[in-house]
Scaffold this motif. Structure first.
Motif, PDB file in Angstrom:
ATOM      1  N   VAL A  20      -6.351  -1.440  -2.510  1.00 57.47           N
ATOM      2  CA  VAL A  20      -7.435  -1.845  -1.610  1.00 57.47           C
ATOM      3  C   VAL A  20      -6.923  -3.071  -0.852  1.00 57.47           C
ATOM      4  CG1 VAL A  20      -9.831  -2.576  -1.447  1.00 57.47           C
ATOM      5  CG2 VAL A  20      -9.137  -0.972  -3.260  1.00 57.47           C
ATOM      6  N   PRO A  21      -6.518  -2.905   0.417  1.00 57.42           N
ATOM      7  CA  PRO A  21      -5.835  -3.977   1.150  1.00 57.42           C
ATOM      8  C   PRO A  21      -6.558  -5.324   1.159  1.00 57.42           C
ATOM      9  CG  PRO A  21      -5.710  -1.932   2.397  1.00 57.42           C
ATOM     10  CD  PRO A  21      -6.641  -1.683   1.233  1.00 57.42           C
ATOM     11  N   ASP A  22      -7.884  -5.314   1.308  1.00 56.13           N
ATOM     12  CA  ASP A  22      -8.634  -6.573   1.389  1.00 56.13           C
ATOM     13  C   ASP A  22      -8.614  -7.372   0.091  1.00 56.13           C
ATOM     14  OD1 ASP A  22      -9.232  -5.884   3.980  1.00 56.13           O
ATOM     15  OD2 ASP A  22     -11.293  -5.264   3.547  1.00 56.13           O
ATOM     16  N   THR A  23      -8.192  -6.751  -1.016  1.00 55.07           N
ATOM     17  CA  THR A  23      -8.169  -7.456  -2.305  1.00 55.07           C
ATOM     18  C   THR A  23      -6.799  -8.047  -2.620  1.00 55.07           C
ATOM     19  OG1 THR A  23      -7.587  -5.500  -3.637  1.00 55.07           O
ATOM     20  CG2 THR A  23      -9.954  -5.899  -3.203  1.00 55.07           C
ATOM     21  N   ALA A  24      -5.808  -7.789  -1.779  1.00 58.48           N
ATOM     22  CA  ALA A  24      -4.440  -8.273  -2.039  1.00 58.48           C
ATOM     23  C   ALA A  24      -4.393  -9.801  -1.958  1.00 58.48           C
ATOM     24  CB  ALA A  24      -3.457  -7.660  -1.051  1.00 58.48           C
ATOM     25  N   VAL A  67       0.837  -1.200   0.000  1.00 64.04           N
ATOM     26  CA  VAL A  67       0.000   0.000   0.000  1.00 64.04           C
ATOM     27  C   VAL A  67       0.872   1.250   0.000  1.00 64.04           C
ATOM     28  CG1 VAL A  67      -1.651   1.345   1.378  1.00 64.04           C
ATOM     29  CG2 VAL A  67      -2.006  -1.118   1.049  1.00 64.04           C
ATOM     30  N   ARG A  68       1.841   1.317   0.896  1.00 64.01           N
ATOM     31  CA  ARG A  68       2.693   2.505   1.019  1.00 64.01           C
ATOM     32  C   ARG A  68       3.525   2.728  -0.238  1.00 64.01           C
ATOM     33  NH1 ARG A  68       7.752   2.697   1.933  1.00 64.01           N
ATOM     34  NH2 ARG A  68       7.862   0.611   2.842  1.00 64.01           N
ATOM     35  N   GLU A  69       4.203   1.678  -0.707  1.00 62.24           N
ATOM     36  CA  GLU A  69       5.099   1.829  -1.855  1.00 62.24           C
ATOM     37  C   GLU A  69       4.349   2.207  -3.131  1.00 62.24           C
ATOM     38  OE1 GLU A  69       8.345   1.801  -2.367  1.00 62.24           O
ATOM     39  OE2 GLU A  69       9.058   1.266  -0.375  1.00 62.24           O
ATOM     40  N   VAL A  70       3.210   1.573  -3.371  1.00 64.08           N
ATOM     41  CA  VAL A  70       2.450   1.875  -4.587  1.00 64.08           C
ATOM     42  C   VAL A  70       1.881   3.295  -4.517  1.00 64.08           C
ATOM     43  CG1 VAL A  70       0.437   1.228  -5.970  1.00 64.08           C
ATOM     44  CG2 VAL A  70       2.020  -0.529  -5.152  1.00 64.08           C
ATOM     45  N   ARG A  71       1.447   3.711  -3.348  1.00 63.66           N
ATOM     46  CA  ARG A  71       0.975   5.099  -3.178  1.00 63.66           C
ATOM     47  C   ARG A  71       2.109   6.079  -3.499  1.00 63.66           C
ATOM     48  NH1 ARG A  71       0.034   5.564   2.306  1.00 63.66           N
ATOM     49  NH2 ARG A  71      -1.981   4.560   2.049  1.00 63.66           N
ATOM     50  N   GLU A  72       3.300   5.815  -2.962  1.00 65.56           N
ATOM     51  CA  GLU A  72       4.440   6.715  -3.189  1.00 65.56           C
ATOM     52  C   GLU A  72       4.866   6.742  -4.661  1.00 65.56           C
ATOM     53  OE1 GLU A  72       7.528   5.327  -0.594  1.00 65.56           O
ATOM     54  OE2 GLU A  72       6.512   6.011   1.217  1.00 65.56           O
ATOM     55  N   GLU A  73       4.895   5.578  -5.290  1.00 66.04           N
ATOM     56  CA  GLU A  73       5.426   5.484  -6.649  1.00 66.04           C
ATOM     57  C   GLU A  73       4.424   5.851  -7.735  1.00 66.04           C
ATOM     58  OE1 GLU A  73       7.065   1.568  -7.138  1.00 66.04           O
ATOM     59  OE2 GLU A  73       8.648   1.931  -5.678  1.00 66.04           O
ATOM     60  N   LEU A  74       3.145   5.491  -7.536  1.00 64.61           N
ATOM     61  CA  LEU A  74       2.169   5.628  -8.619  1.00 64.61           C
ATOM     62  C   LEU A  74       0.942   6.467  -8.267  1.00 64.61           C
ATOM     63  CD1 LEU A  74       2.181   1.973 -10.006  1.00 64.61           C
ATOM     64  CD2 LEU A  74       3.539   3.934 -10.777  1.00 64.61           C
ATOM     65  N   ALA A  75       0.873   6.965  -7.042  1.00 61.37           N
ATOM     66  CA  ALA A  75      -0.231   7.822  -6.599  1.00 61.37           C
ATOM     67  C   ALA A  75      -1.596   7.136  -6.728  1.00 61.37           C
ATOM     68  CB  ALA A  75      -0.209   9.160  -7.346  1.00 61.37           C
ATOM     69  N   VAL A  76      -1.650   5.832  -6.462  1.00 60.18           N
ATOM     70  CA  VAL A  76      -2.920   5.103  -6.402  1.00 60.18           C
ATOM     71  C   VAL A  76      -3.012   4.404  -5.049  1.00 60.18           C
ATOM     72  CG1 VAL A  76      -3.101   4.743  -8.891  1.00 60.18           C
ATOM     73  CG2 VAL A  76      -2.039   2.996  -7.493  1.00 60.18           C
ATOM     74  N   GLU A  82      -6.629  -4.920  -6.214  1.00 60.59           N
ATOM     75  CA  GLU A  82      -7.372  -3.832  -6.841  1.00 60.59           C
ATOM     76  C   GLU A  82      -6.799  -2.511  -6.325  1.00 60.59           C
ATOM     77  OE1 GLU A  82      -9.759  -4.233  -9.181  1.00 60.59           O
ATOM     78  OE2 GLU A  82      -9.279  -6.370  -9.046  1.00 60.59           O
ATOM     79  N   ALA A  83      -6.968  -1.464  -7.131  1.00 59.47           N
ATOM     80  CA  ALA A  83      -6.480  -0.146  -6.726  1.00 59.47           C
ATOM     81  C   ALA A  83      -7.475   0.920  -7.152  1.00 59.47           C
ATOM     82  CB  ALA A  83      -5.117   0.127  -7.327  1.00 59.47           C
ATOM     83  N   VAL A  84      -7.461   2.024  -6.431  1.00 65.17           N
ATOM     84  CA  VAL A  84      -8.302   3.169  -6.744  1.00 65.17           C
ATOM     85  C   VAL A  84      -7.391   4.265  -7.282  1.00 65.17           C
ATOM     86  CG1 VAL A  84      -9.869   4.910  -5.804  1.00 65.17           C
ATOM     87  CG2 VAL A  84      -9.941   2.554  -4.937  1.00 65.17           C
TER      88      VAL A  84
END
Length: 129
Positions: free
Chosen positions: A55-59, A43-52, A86-88
Motif C-alpha cells: 500500500v504505497p501511502d503506508t511506506a 511495490v513492483r519488486e515485492v509484487r514480483e517476488e512475494l505476490a502481495v 502495509e501490504a495486501v
C-alpha cells in the motif's frame, strides 16, 4: 549497487526471502528501473517476488544501510534503502524466490552482509527478537 527493500516485522521477526541458487536470505525488494521512485520500486519488486501488494501511502523510510555486496568482488558496495509498509495479501514465494521465512536475530548469520546491519539496527531498537 543501489537497492530498495521492504522490512516487514511480525511478532519481532523479519520477513526474508532466498533466491534460487543463493545461500543467504535477503529482504524482499531489488533494483529500481529507470525513472522509478523508491516506493514504485518497492511495490513492483515485492509484487514480483512475494505476490502481495504494498500500500504505497503506508511506506515509511526506515533508513539507508551500506556495505560490501554479498558474493561480489571486493569494493562493490550495496546501498540498501529500507521501508516499512502495509501490504495486501499473504506473502508467497514466486518468480525467482525459492523460500521465504520469518527470521529472528538468532538467524543473523543466514542473511546478506547489508541485511546483518539492518538486523543489528532493529535488534538495538528492541524491534527484532
Amino acid at each position: 549497487m543501489d537497492k530498495v527493500a521492504w522490512v516487514r516485522l511480525t511478532d519481532r521477526r523479519i520477513l526474508s526471502a532466498r533466491t534460487r541458487g543463493r545461500d543467504v536470505f535477503y529482504f524482499p525488494g531489488g533494483k529500481r528501473e529507470p525513472g522509478e521512485s523508491d516506493v514504485e520500486t518497492l511495490v513492483r519488486e515485492v509484487r514480483e517476488e512475494l505476490a502481495v501488494e504494498i500500500v504505497p501511502d503506508t511506506a515509511r523510510r526506515l533508513g539507508t544501510f551500506e556495505t560490501q555486496a554479498h558474493g561480489k568482488p571486493a569494493g562493490v558496495l550495496v546501498r540498501l534503502t529500507c521501508y516499512t509498509a502495509e501490504a495486501v495479501g499473504t506473502p508467497t514465494a514466486s518468480m525467482e524466490i525459492e523460500e521465504i521465512a520469518l527470521l529472528s536475530y538468532a538467524d543473523r548469520e543466514r542473511v546478506s552482509a547489508v541485511d546483518k546491519i539492518v538486523f543489528d539496527h532493529l535488534h538495538e531498537q528492541g524491534l527484532l527478537a
